[in-house]
Structures are given as structure tokens and as C-alpha cells.
Design an enzyme around this catalytic site. Structure first.
Site, PDB file in Angstrom:
ATOM      1  N   LYS A 225      38.587  37.218  33.925  1.00  0.00           N
ATOM      2  CA  LYS A 225      38.239  35.813  33.684  1.00  0.00           C
ATOM      3  C   LYS A 225      37.270  35.318  34.745  1.00  0.00           C
ATOM      4  CE  LYS A 225      42.589  34.390  33.535  1.00  0.00           C
ATOM      5  NZ  LYS A 225      43.475  35.524  33.260  1.00  0.00           N
TER       6      LYS A 225
ATOM      7  N   LYS B 280      34.395  45.178  35.715  1.00  0.00           N
ATOM      8  CA  LYS B 280      35.790  45.088  35.324  1.00  0.00           C
ATOM      9  C   LYS B 280      35.998  43.801  34.523  1.00  0.00           C
ATOM     10  CE  LYS B 280      40.424  44.451  37.264  1.00  0.00           C
ATOM     11  NZ  LYS B 280      41.228  44.302  38.496  1.00  0.00           N
TER      12      LYS B 280
ATOM     13  N   LYS C 185      39.614  34.738  47.142  1.00  0.00           N
ATOM     14  CA  LYS C 185      39.648  33.556  46.284  1.00  0.00           C
ATOM     15  C   LYS C 185      38.887  32.391  46.909  1.00  0.00           C
ATOM     16  CE  LYS C 185      43.890  34.784  43.845  1.00  0.00           C
ATOM     17  NZ  LYS C 185      45.334  34.506  43.649  1.00  0.00           N
TER      18      LYS C 185
END
Length: 334
Positions: A198, A195, A117
Site C-alpha cells: 500500500k 514489492k 515510517k
């Protein structure tokens, strides 16, 4: 056997960080709803977790409502599952602190999700770093046995097991050691073939409709095989999505047309559009109906929160007793 199955407690949460898409539905949500029939299900809207990336209060509030509407419209039955907001159970934050006191920093340093992240540009806050501790508290506070997850979440369940074992070693056997169960959902490609996520901006939202839905379906990436040439359905993003929303017979028929040649990707996309409309159309209408009944939706979440909090408070009485903290006064329990 039925009584034994009912003793299994499943837990899963979903972050209100954006509208749910086909990848969420076929990858996990469809299976989670089915688990209502298999055991005791606790499902929560992870609005505490979402604060690591969503710091607009109105957006967080609206996204939380959107997830509630989505789950209820898609078939979650609040009579069979405990459905609630994470923030309606403040004891989970207390347990997260207790667990952090028996969790080595090295364990959190190894969390691949945090590194991924941060690499994608998310601010490296303490909330993001300690995310696995709060997730462990979510699981352990309801004394969950099984946590359905995707492969990318397996490490977090292993970390939860480590934290539970560390607490039990220090203070006695309070927590059951939960197991993970890999979601049996399909791998769902996005508009670009990666895949559906978002993060990649390649999603088709579950409740998208009209020209927005059509534009997305017609933009799905395909190869340059001519219309008249045979095509391999197993290598086509359009067919992969079609197979999810069509019957086995319909999917077989389209696969045969691919292999025979003479079927263009434009025709396949139109067929996919029709099937998406047919599959999700009834859910879409139910969601519109529920959106007109905010008091009902709030009532479902409030009741689920009360049931979840009662379980959490029972666990925290055990935890407080084990670690030497005073029990909460009776007047503070509600």
C-alpha cells in the site's frame, strides 16, 4: 504428535489500514489460514495499532469490518481459530504499560520500523514510537509460542523476547519466550515490479473486480521485448503473478510460450486477468454474502473477543500478582 501440535499457540495480527491485496494474501494470509490445522491460532484485527496512521473514526471502523469480512471470506474458521478485535481486550494496553516499565529506551531507539515510517512522512507520535511495546503485549498476553511474520517484523519479535526476558528476570518466570516463524509465502511484485505494498500504491486488491481490476492488470510494467521475440518468464512481473494463481501445469505452459516467442505481454496480462477472476471469484461471492450478515460477523468477533479476553485476564492475574498490584475484583472481570 497431533496432541503436541495442538499445544503450539500461533498469534498474528493485521492492521485495518486499507484494503487487503494480493501481496497480503500470498505473502502471509494464505499461510495463516493454513495454520488453523497445525496448532491453536489467535488472529486479531489490530485497530489499536492502526490508530498510529488512521485517525478518521469512520474509516477505522469500516476498515476493521472490511478486514473481518476479508478473513472470513478467505477461509478463516472461527470454530478453529480465535478471531477478534484488539480493542476488545483492554488488558493488552495494561500489559503494554507494565512492559514499558522494564523496557530500556535504547531498545526502542533501535527500532528500524519507526525510523522507516517517520522517513515516509508518518507523524512521529508516542504511539508509533512505543508500537513494539504494544506488539509485545499482544504476543505475551496470550502466552503465544510462535509468531508467523515477514522478515521486516523479525526485529519486533526479537524485541518482544527481550521484554519478556527482562520482565521474567525482574519478577519471575511468567512469560514463555516466543519464537518467530518466517512466513513461507511468495514474494509478490506490485504493478511497478517493486514489492506489492500500500505504501507504494502498486497493489491489486484481493476483492477488486470489473473494470478496476482489468485496468490494474493491464497496467503492470513490462519491458519492451517485441511480441515475436523469446522472453524470460523469470524476469517478468506478469508471469510472477500468473504463477501464483495458476496451476503448476498452466504456469509451465505459459513459461514455454514465453521462451518460444510469439506471445505478447498483452496476451499474458489477459491470461492473468482470467486466472485472478477464477481464483478469487468464489471468495468474492462469499464476501458479498457475509456483508449482508453484519450480525453474524459481529457475533464472530464478539465471541472471539470473549475467548481472547479470558486468556488475557488469566495472564494479567499472574502479572499483577508478580509485580505487586492488587488483583481486579471479580465483578470487574467480565
Amino acid at each position: 504428535m497431533a496432541e503436541q501440535a495442538r499445544r503450539v499457540r500461533f498469534l498474528s495480527g493485521v492492521q485495518p489500514s486499507g484494503r487487503l491485496h494480493l501481496g497480503n494474501y500470498f505473502g502471509a494470509l494464505k499461510q495463516h489460514i493454513a495454520l488453523q490445522e497445525e496448532g491453536e491460532a489467535f488472529y486479531f484485527i489490530a485497530n489499536f495499532h492502526a490508530m498510529t496512521t488512521v485517525q478518521d473514526p469512520r474509516a477505522l471502523s469500516q476498515a476493521t469490518l472490511d478486514v473481518a469480512l476479508d478473513y472470513l471470506a478467505l477461509g478463516l474458521d472461527p470454530r478453529r481459530a480465535v478471531f477478534f478485535r484488539q480493542s476488545d481486550v483492554p488488558e493488552v494496553a495494561e500489559l503494554a504499560w507494565v512492559l514499558s516499565c522494564v523496557t530500556g529506551k535504547g531498545l526502542l531507539d533501535r527500532a528500524t520500523s519507526y525510523k522507516d515510517k517517520v522517513a515516509r512522512g508518518i507523524a512521529p507520535s508516542m504511539g508509533l514510537y512505543a508500537y513494539p511495546v504494544l506488539m509485545a503485549a499482544d504476543i505475551l498476553i496470550y502466552r503465544s509460542n510462535v509468531v508467523p511474520v515477514g522478515e521486516d517484523q523479525v526485529q519486533h519479535i526479537e524485541m518482544t523476547r527481550d521484554m519478556a526476558a527482562a520482565f521474567n528476570a525482574a519478577y519471575g518466570e511468567i512469560f514463555p519466550i516466543p519464537a518467530f516463524r518466517l512466513d513461507a509465502g511468495a514474494k509478490v511484485p506490485g504493478l511497478d515490479g517493486q514489492k506489492m505494498s500500500k505504501s507504494y500504491g502498486n497493489t491489486i486488491e484481493i476483492f477488486e473486480e470489473g473494470s478496476a481490476l482489468r485496468k490494474k492488470v493491464m497496467s503492470i510494467v513490462t519491458d519492451s521485448t517485441p511480441l515475436e521475440a523469446p522472453k524470460d518468464p523469470e524476469k517478468c512481473n506478469v508471469f510472477a503473478l500468473y504463477r501464483l494463481v495458476a496451476s503448476e501445469g498452466e504456469a509451465g505452459e505459459l513459461a514455454a510460450r514465453y521462451r518460444a516467442g510469439g506471445t505478447g505481454y498483452g496476451d499474458a496480462k489477459k491470461a492473468l486477468l482470467g486466472k485472478v477472476e477464477a481464483y478469487f471469484g468464489p471468495f468474492r461471492e462469499e464476501r458479498k454474502r457475509l456483508a449482508k450478515e453484519p450480525a453474524y460477523v459481529e457475533g464472530v468477533l464478539a465471541e472471539g473477543g470473549a475467548r481472547a479476553r479470558a486468556e488475557a485476564q488469566a495472564t494479567m492475574r499472574l502479572v499483577r500478582g508478580a509485580v505487586g498490584l492488587p488483583l481486579m475484583p471479580a465483578a470487574a472481570k467480565g
